[in-house]
Design a protein around this motif. Structure first.
Motif, short mmCIF file in Angstrom:
data_model
loop_
_atom_site.label_atom_id
_atom_site.label_comp_id
_atom_site.label_asym_id
_atom_site.label_seq_id
_atom_site.Cartn_x
_atom_site.Cartn_y
_atom_site.Cartn_z
N ARG A 2 0.84 -1.19 0.00
CA ARG A 2 0.00 0.00 0.00
C ARG A 2 0.88 1.25 0.00
NH1 ARG A 2 -3.19 -3.30 -0.96
NH2 ARG A 2 -5.22 -3.71 0.01
N LEU A 3 0.45 2.26 -0.75
CA LEU A 3 1.08 3.57 -0.72
C LEU A 3 0.19 4.49 0.10
CD1 LEU A 3 3.38 5.40 -1.85
CD2 LEU A 3 1.77 6.04 -3.66
N VAL A 4 0.68 4.97 1.23
CA VAL A 4 -0.11 5.77 2.15
C VAL A 4 0.40 7.21 2.15
CG1 VAL A 4 -0.90 6.02 4.54
CG2 VAL A 4 -0.48 3.73 3.59
N GLN A 5 -0.54 8.16 2.06
CA GLN A 5 -0.19 9.57 2.09
C GLN A 5 -0.87 10.24 3.28
OE1 GLN A 5 -1.43 10.92 -1.83
NE2 GLN A 5 0.66 10.71 -2.61
N LEU A 6 -0.11 11.08 3.99
CA LEU A 6 -0.61 11.78 5.17
C LEU A 6 -0.33 13.27 5.03
CD1 LEU A 6 1.00 9.48 7.92
CD2 LEU A 6 -1.21 9.13 6.78
N SER A 7 -1.26 14.08 5.52
CA SER A 7 -1.03 15.53 5.60
C SER A 7 -0.70 15.84 7.06
CB SER A 7 -2.28 16.29 5.14
OG SER A 7 -2.05 17.68 5.16
N VAL A 8 0.57 16.14 7.34
CA VAL A 8 1.08 16.20 8.72
C VAL A 8 1.45 17.63 9.09
CG1 VAL A 8 2.82 15.31 10.31
CG2 VAL A 8 1.96 13.86 8.45
N GLY A 34 1.14 19.45 1.80
CA GLY A 34 0.04 18.70 2.39
C GLY A 34 -1.31 19.22 1.92
N ALA A 35 -2.36 18.52 2.37
CA ALA A 35 -3.72 18.89 1.97
C ALA A 35 -4.13 20.22 2.57
CB ALA A 35 -4.70 17.80 2.41
N LYS A 36 -3.53 20.61 3.70
CA LYS A 36 -3.82 21.88 4.32
C LYS A 36 -2.59 22.78 4.28
CE LYS A 36 -7.47 20.42 7.52
NZ LYS A 36 -7.93 20.43 8.93
N GLU A 37 -2.84 24.07 4.30
CA GLU A 37 -1.74 25.02 4.21
C GLU A 37 -0.80 24.86 5.39
OE1 GLU A 37 -1.03 29.88 3.85
OE2 GLU A 37 -3.06 29.02 3.90
N GLY A 38 0.48 24.79 5.08
CA GLY A 38 1.49 24.63 6.11
C GLY A 38 1.76 23.19 6.49
N HIS A 39 1.00 22.25 6.00
CA HIS A 39 1.22 20.84 6.31
C HIS A 39 2.22 20.22 5.34
CE1 HIS A 39 -2.58 19.85 8.88
NE2 HIS A 39 -2.12 21.07 9.13
N ASP A 40 2.90 19.18 5.81
CA ASP A 40 3.81 18.41 4.96
C ASP A 40 3.10 17.16 4.46
OD1 ASP A 40 5.78 20.25 5.56
OD2 ASP A 40 6.55 19.06 7.25
N LEU A 41 3.43 16.74 3.25
CA LEU A 41 2.87 15.51 2.69
C LEU A 41 3.86 14.38 2.92
CD1 LEU A 41 0.53 14.22 1.08
CD2 LEU A 41 1.88 14.63 -0.99
N VAL A 42 3.51 13.46 3.81
CA VAL A 42 4.35 12.31 4.10
C VAL A 42 3.79 11.10 3.34
CG1 VAL A 42 5.24 10.78 5.90
CG2 VAL A 42 4.94 13.22 6.37
N THR A 43 4.65 10.51 2.52
CA THR A 43 4.25 9.36 1.71
C THR A 43 5.14 8.18 2.07
OG1 THR A 43 3.61 10.82 -0.11
CG2 THR A 43 3.91 8.48 -0.62
N PHE A 44 4.53 7.04 2.37
CA PHE A 44 5.33 5.86 2.69
C PHE A 44 4.68 4.60 2.12
CE2 PHE A 44 2.37 6.43 6.20
CZ PHE A 44 1.94 5.15 6.50
N TYR A 68 -6.17 14.12 6.57
CA TYR A 68 -6.00 13.67 5.19
C TYR A 68 -5.20 12.38 5.23
CZ TYR A 68 -4.57 13.51 0.27
OH TYR A 68 -4.35 13.13 -1.03
N THR A 69 -5.84 11.28 4.94
CA THR A 69 -5.17 9.97 4.93
C THR A 69 -5.69 9.18 3.74
OG1 THR A 69 -5.04 9.97 7.35
CG2 THR A 69 -4.67 7.87 6.24
N VAL A 70 -4.77 8.77 2.87
CA VAL A 70 -5.13 8.02 1.67
C VAL A 70 -4.27 6.76 1.61
CG1 VAL A 70 -5.26 8.03 -0.85
CG2 VAL A 70 -5.75 10.12 0.44
N SER A 71 -4.91 5.61 1.30
CA SER A 71 -4.20 4.36 1.12
C SER A 71 -4.51 3.82 -0.26
CB SER A 71 -4.61 3.34 2.19
OG SER A 71 -3.99 2.09 1.97
N LEU A 72 -3.47 3.60 -1.07
CA LEU A 72 -3.63 3.15 -2.44
C LEU A 72 -2.95 1.80 -2.65
CD1 LEU A 72 -2.67 6.52 -4.20
CD2 LEU A 72 -4.97 5.69 -3.71
N ALA A 73 -3.58 0.94 -3.44
CA ALA A 73 -2.96 -0.34 -3.79
C ALA A 73 -1.73 -0.08 -4.68
CB ALA A 73 -3.96 -1.23 -4.52
N THR A 74 -0.65 -0.79 -4.43
CA THR A 74 0.61 -0.59 -5.15
C THR A 74 1.08 -1.91 -5.74
OG1 THR A 74 1.20 1.16 -3.58
CG2 THR A 74 2.97 0.26 -4.93
N GLU A 75 1.39 -1.90 -7.04
CA GLU A 75 1.81 -3.13 -7.68
C GLU A 75 3.19 -3.57 -7.21
OE1 GLU A 75 1.54 -2.88 -11.88
OE2 GLU A 75 -0.63 -2.57 -11.92
N PHE A 76 4.11 -2.64 -7.09
CA PHE A 76 5.44 -3.01 -6.58
C PHE A 76 6.08 -1.76 -5.98
CE2 PHE A 76 6.52 -1.22 -10.64
CZ PHE A 76 7.77 -0.63 -10.45
#
Length: 449
Positions: A2-8, A34-44, A68-76
């Motif tokens: 899974r590819l997960v994105q967070l607005s931190v 990030g999704a909000k102003e001043g937030h960082d986008l953390v992707t793992f 803001y939390t998104v989880s995406l299916a990842t092939e590799f």
């Protein structure tokens, strides 16, 4: 994976990074993205089995996943130590996160028009398969039936305390199965009207129909197991589509039998199969709910949830629906218990008779019961016992012997019918050939003498 994105927020960045470092996940940080102003986008990147665990640990560090939390299916994915991470999580229970469970169950749902059309088509195919006696065609009806989504969505909504999700799912189930029954009835009438099959067809003597005309303990077991398997596949990396065939197997052919009973004017068959349909539908929902509870799914918080008391018009709708469901469950449960007890006693009585030495060449292949009145409280009238035999010997007294024993054990005055299924073994053929050969040789010798 899974590819997960967070607005931190900046003040939570160090805590989030610390959690990801502990898990050895590969991650990137986009400052002010990030999704909000001043937030960082953390992707793992993380194994699917770890999503729930890492999000729980991030919440413990103060991260609010609703930001803001998104989880995406990842092939590799490729990053340092990825093989070690995958091997570690492959050995853990592969349960998906609650939010993923809810989203996954909703993603399976078709739009209403597509859903109803597929139910109609599956019912037509099921009726065709039942009337021509083709198990393969009946299986095809199960494959195209889209019933798996609303069945499992109800279980997810119940375990997550989401009343709207449960009510919507129950509504979809009732509409879908009701549509299947109506479509099966209309199509069966057309088949009968245009003489596609004999109008005097004894539908209750057909093997594929006879097993779906009354509830039994095994039908409950099938429903519970199908629902549990579907929920387990939904909550893990199992194949939900394949398990969906099992759920459809418990429901679609039964709905088709109801339609056939209506078309042929067999009220007992129609109502009996409809009772079985309702009982199985309830069993599938209960099985799915119990499996999700076993896997540890619970509501995040109870706030106007499933068991909260609504007000106004909604209270009347919810209360009325609940009373109808409870009444159906109680009525079907009581009737099914009586049917099951009777059938179990019949099986015991038939076994006792056939264990006698004079019936050693006979074996039971099927026992079915017809009822005299409509509904789950009907009295049994006819018991049909199918027996396998390996010789051509007749047993003219056997129906009477079975009748007396069944009447004695059950206290019900029934008519017993016996149907034989003959088998010829290779040994019998060889013996007959030898006997024929010996007789021919003897006749030739006599003729020469």
């Amino acid at each position: 994976m899974r590819l997960v994105q967070l607005s931190v927020p900046p003040d939570q960045r160090s805590g989030v990074v610390g959690v990801l470092d502990e898990y050895d996940f590969g991650y990137t940080i986009g400052e002010d993205d990030g999704a909000k102003e001043g937030h960082d986008l953390v992707t793992f990147v993380t194994p699917a089995d770890a999503v729930e665990h890492v999000l729980n640990d991030l919440e413990a560090e103060g991260y609010d996943r609703s930001t803001y939390t998104v989880s995406l299916a990842t092939e590799f994915a490729e990053f340092e130590r990825i093989d070690d991470v995958q091997e570690q999580w492959a050995k853990t229970p592969n349960k998906i996160s609650p939010n993923t469970l809810r989203s996954k169950s909703k993603d399976m749902r078709l739009n209403t028009r597509s859903y109803l059309w597929m139910m109609v088509l599956s019912a037509v195919v099921a009726v065709s398969g039942l009337l021509v006696g083709s198990p393969a065609v009946v299986v095809g009806s199960m494959i195209i039936a889209p019933i798996v989504s609303p069945m499992l969505t109800a279980s997810v909504g119940a375990v997550r305390d989401d009343r709207a999700m449960v009510l919507d799912s129950v509504h979809q189930q009732l509409i879908g199965l009701g549509t299947a029954v109506v479509a099966a009835s209309l199509f069966s009438l057309l088949v009968k009207q245009f003489f596609a099959v004999p109008t005097t067809l004894d539908i209750t003597s057909m093997e594929l129909v006879a097993g779906r005309v009354a509830p039994s303990i095994l039908s409950v077991v099938i429903g519970l197991a199908a629902g549990a398997a579907g929920a387990y596949g939904l909550a893990t990396k199992g194949s939900v589509s394949i398990v969906g065939v099992m759920i459809a197997a418990a429901l679609i052919p039964v709905a088709a039998v109801t339609g056939i009973g209506v078309a042929w004017g067999r009220a007992i068959t129609a109502v009996g199969s409809l009772t079985l349909l309702v009982l199985t539908m309830i069993a599938v929902n209960v099985g799915g709910y119990l499996m999700l509870r076993y896997l540890g799914y619970r509501p995040d918080e109870v706030d106007e949830g499933l068991f909260a008391v609504p007000g106004g018009r909604e209270a009347l709708v919810v209360g009325g629906t609940a009373l109808v469901v409870v009444a159906i469950v109680v009525a079907v449960g009581i009737g099914s218990y009586g049917h099951t007890s009777f059938e179990r006693t019949v099986n015991d009585a038939a076994t006792e008779v056939l264990q006698q030495s004079e019936y050693e060449n006979l074996g039971i292949t099927q026992v079915s019961t017809e009822y005299t009145t409509v509904g789950p409280f009907g009295d049994p009238s006819t018991v049909t016992i199918a027996l396998s035999r390996t010789n051509e010997q007749s047993y003219p007294d056997l129906p009477g012997v079975l009748d007396r024993r069944i009447t004695e054990r059950t206290g019900e005055n029934v008519t017993v019918r016996v149907r034989y299924v003959d088998f010829v073994t290779s040994g019998d053929n060889e013996n007959r050939a030898n006997e024929t050969g010996s007789s021919s040789s003897l006749a030739a010798a006599v003729e020469r003498g």
